[in-house]
Write an enzyme that holds these catalytic residues in place. Structure first.
Site, mmCIF file in Angstrom:
data_model
loop_
_atom_site.group_PDB
_atom_site.id
_atom_site.type_symbol
_atom_site.label_atom_id
_atom_site.label_comp_id
_atom_site.label_asym_id
_atom_site.label_seq_id
_atom_site.Cartn_x
_atom_site.Cartn_y
_atom_site.Cartn_z
ATOM 1 N N ASP A 1 17.303 50.418 -53.441
ATOM 2 C CA ASP A 1 18.465 50.577 -52.933
ATOM 3 C C ASP A 1 18.542 51.843 -51.939
ATOM 4 O O ASP A 1 17.450 52.224 -51.529
ATOM 5 C CB ASP A 1 19.777 50.747 -54.023
ATOM 6 N N HIS B 1 16.952 51.288 -48.840
ATOM 7 C CA HIS B 1 17.915 51.006 -48.072
ATOM 8 C C HIS B 1 18.288 52.185 -47.008
ATOM 9 O O HIS B 1 19.135 52.232 -46.480
ATOM 10 C CB HIS B 1 19.278 50.538 -48.736
#
Ligand SMILES: *[C@@H]1O[C@H](CO)[C@@H](O)[C@H](O)[C@H]1NC(C)=O
Ligand SMILES: *[C@@H]1O[C@H](CO)[C@@H](O)[C@H](O)[C@H]1NC(C)=O
Ligand SMILES: *[C@@H]1O[C@H](CO)[C@@H](O)[C@H](O)[C@H]1NC(C)=O
Ligand SMILES: *[C@@H]1O[C@H](CO)[C@@H](O)[C@H](O)[C@H]1NC(C)=O
Ligand SMILES: *[C@@H]1O[C@H](CO)[C@@H](O)[C@H](O)[C@H]1NC(C)=O
Length: 403
Positions: free
Chosen positions: A218, A241
């Site tokens: 993430d 991310h």
């Protein structure tokens, strides 16, 4: 009588040992042995209690020597009487089964001033089993899986050299901290592990993240509400991310964000590059003074992104504008390659267009079949200078301002 001459020397020695140098508490002296399956939990808690209460040294230190240890959830709390350091050179393993863990933190340090976490050891969250149970991508209700290392209200602190591996959820959470530096830290989890943000910061002032490598599933770094004076320098990110401010505006009562400086960092193969994300239909809030510069990108999706319609899995009312006011943002000297055609997207709130946005020296190449990189701007009129590849806001020639 002969003792008289010995005694002052002994006192002098004791004085020297406990003030000029730090007093050391080795967990293996508290019942832990690095034998592979030794459960260190009780030993660590006992060593912490004693060290934290020690009044006879200006600094105390707990050591976890090389070896592999099982560690259950522990809360290591202050305030302590002296500066305190925990040096971990061993590998700590969390229970693999999340059902064996009752709270949302594995190792929690809280209410400690003058704290150091050091050593070349590893906090292994053994997340694999938990990841298959993580349903955050499908529902608003996420299981509160444990975060590898939580720092709650820790001040004047340095965290260095350690590794966080395969956390069940976020790796490191920094909450309510002041003057807090993380350096030479390594964070590793697979690119497809859910919700494994590398470092999340919230309600903290003066956080520095320096020379740190983050590979995870993430956001490498996410900066939540109430973050002020956050300096990120020399970070490598990817997979993951990207580095983001937000998401903001999901909950009522969020605090302002200001003074975010992301510099001299490299982002590789991530879903996003540098981004600011706020939920639509949000309560009012502000995010200001956010500066991103000297960033190298390699095959990064959405390299530069302001997304005020952030709404993963449609868990929001996307048509209602965000009420987070974004102002004084700069993106300077950001170069490399994009994996998506839209390399620069500034999608600001129609209610509060982004104010004082500066874009300078951007050179981002896209090599897809659709053609070269593009940019899209909504409700923003940035000041543009230097190199522009792609042309910034080419689709918005002065007409997209909502107000
Ligand atoms: C003070 O130092 C002595 C000697 O190192 C140690 O045995 C004792 O446990 C310390 N006291 C506390 C409260 O830590
Ligand atoms: C910040 O914390 C570090 C580490 O404890 C300390 O050396 C430094 O003096 C602190 N800075 C301020 C301004 O208090
Ligand atoms: C940039 O980051 C690298 C580590 O990745 C570090 O060695 C270097 O000192 C940093 N440069 C500046 C100017 O901060
Ligand atoms: C923008 O942010 C920088 C860094 O915090 C600050 O020095 C500057 O004064 C701000 N500019 C405006 C116009 O608010
Ligand atoms: C530029 O593109 C964005 C995204 O498609 C759109 O929302 C915006 O209205 C466009 N601006 C103009 C002036 O056409």
């Amino acid at each position: 009588m002969g003792q008289r001459s010995v005694l002052p020397a002994a006192i002098a020695l004791l004085f020297f040992a406990s003030t000029a140098t730090s007093q050391v508490y080795d967990v293996t002296k508290y019942g832990a042995s690095g034998g592979g399956s030794s459960d260190i939990s009780q030993a660590l808690v006992s060593a912490w209690k004693e060290a934290c209460a020690s009044t006879n040294a200006s600094k105390v230190k707990i050591t976890v020597p090389a070896g592999t240890y099982v560690l259950r959830e522990v809360v290591l709390g202050g305030p302590c009487k002296a500066a305190i350091e925990v040096q971990v050179d061993g590998t700590l393993k969390a229970p693999a089964d999340p059902a064996q863990m009752k709270t949302d933190g594995w190792v929690t340090f809280q209410n400690v001033d003058q704290f150091t976490l050091s050593g070349h050891g590893t906090f292994d969250g053994q997340g694999k089993t938990a990841w298959t149970k993580n349903i955050c991508s499908k529902t608003k209700e996420c299981a509160n899986l444990p975060i590898n290392i939580r720092f709650n209200f820790v001040t004047n602190a340095i965290v260095q050299d350690i590794t966080s591996l395969d956390s069940k959820q976020f790796h490191v959470n920094v909450l309510g901290c002041k003057n807090f530096t993380l350096q030479h830290v390594t964070i590793t989890a697979p690119g497809n592990s859910p919700n494994t943000d590398g470092i999340h910061i919230g309600r903290s002032t003066g956080v520095n993240i320096i020379d740190t490598g983050i590979k995870t599933g993430d956001d490498c770094i996410s900066i939540g509400d109430g973050s002020e004076q956050i300096h990120i320098n020399g970070v490598t990110c990817g997979p993951g991310h990207g580095i983001s401010v937000g998401s903001l505006g999901r909950y009522p009562g969020e605090q302002p964000v200001s003074g975010i400086f992301v510099k001299n960092s490299t982002i590789t193969g991530t879903m996003n590059g540098v981004r600011i994300k706020t939920w639509p239909a949000s309560p009012a809030g502000t995010a200001m003074d956010m500066h991103f510069e000297d960033i190298t990108l390699d095959n990064v999706g959405n390299p530069i992104l302001i997304d005020q319609k952030y709404c993963p899995w449609n868990q929001c009312t996307a048509q209602v504008p965000s009420l987070i006011k974004i102002s004084n943002v700069s993106f300077r000297r950001i170069r490399g390659t994009s994996s998506t055609q839209v390399a620069v997207k500034l999608d600001c709130s129609p209610r509060y267009p982004c104010d004082k946005v500066e874009i300078s020296d951007i050179d981002i190449a896209y090599h897809g079949a659709e053609g070269p990189a593009t940019s899209l701007c909504t409700n923003v009129k940035p000041v543009i200078s230097g190199k522009q590849n792609p042309a910034i806001c080419a689709n918005a020639t002065g007409s997209s301002q909502a107000q």
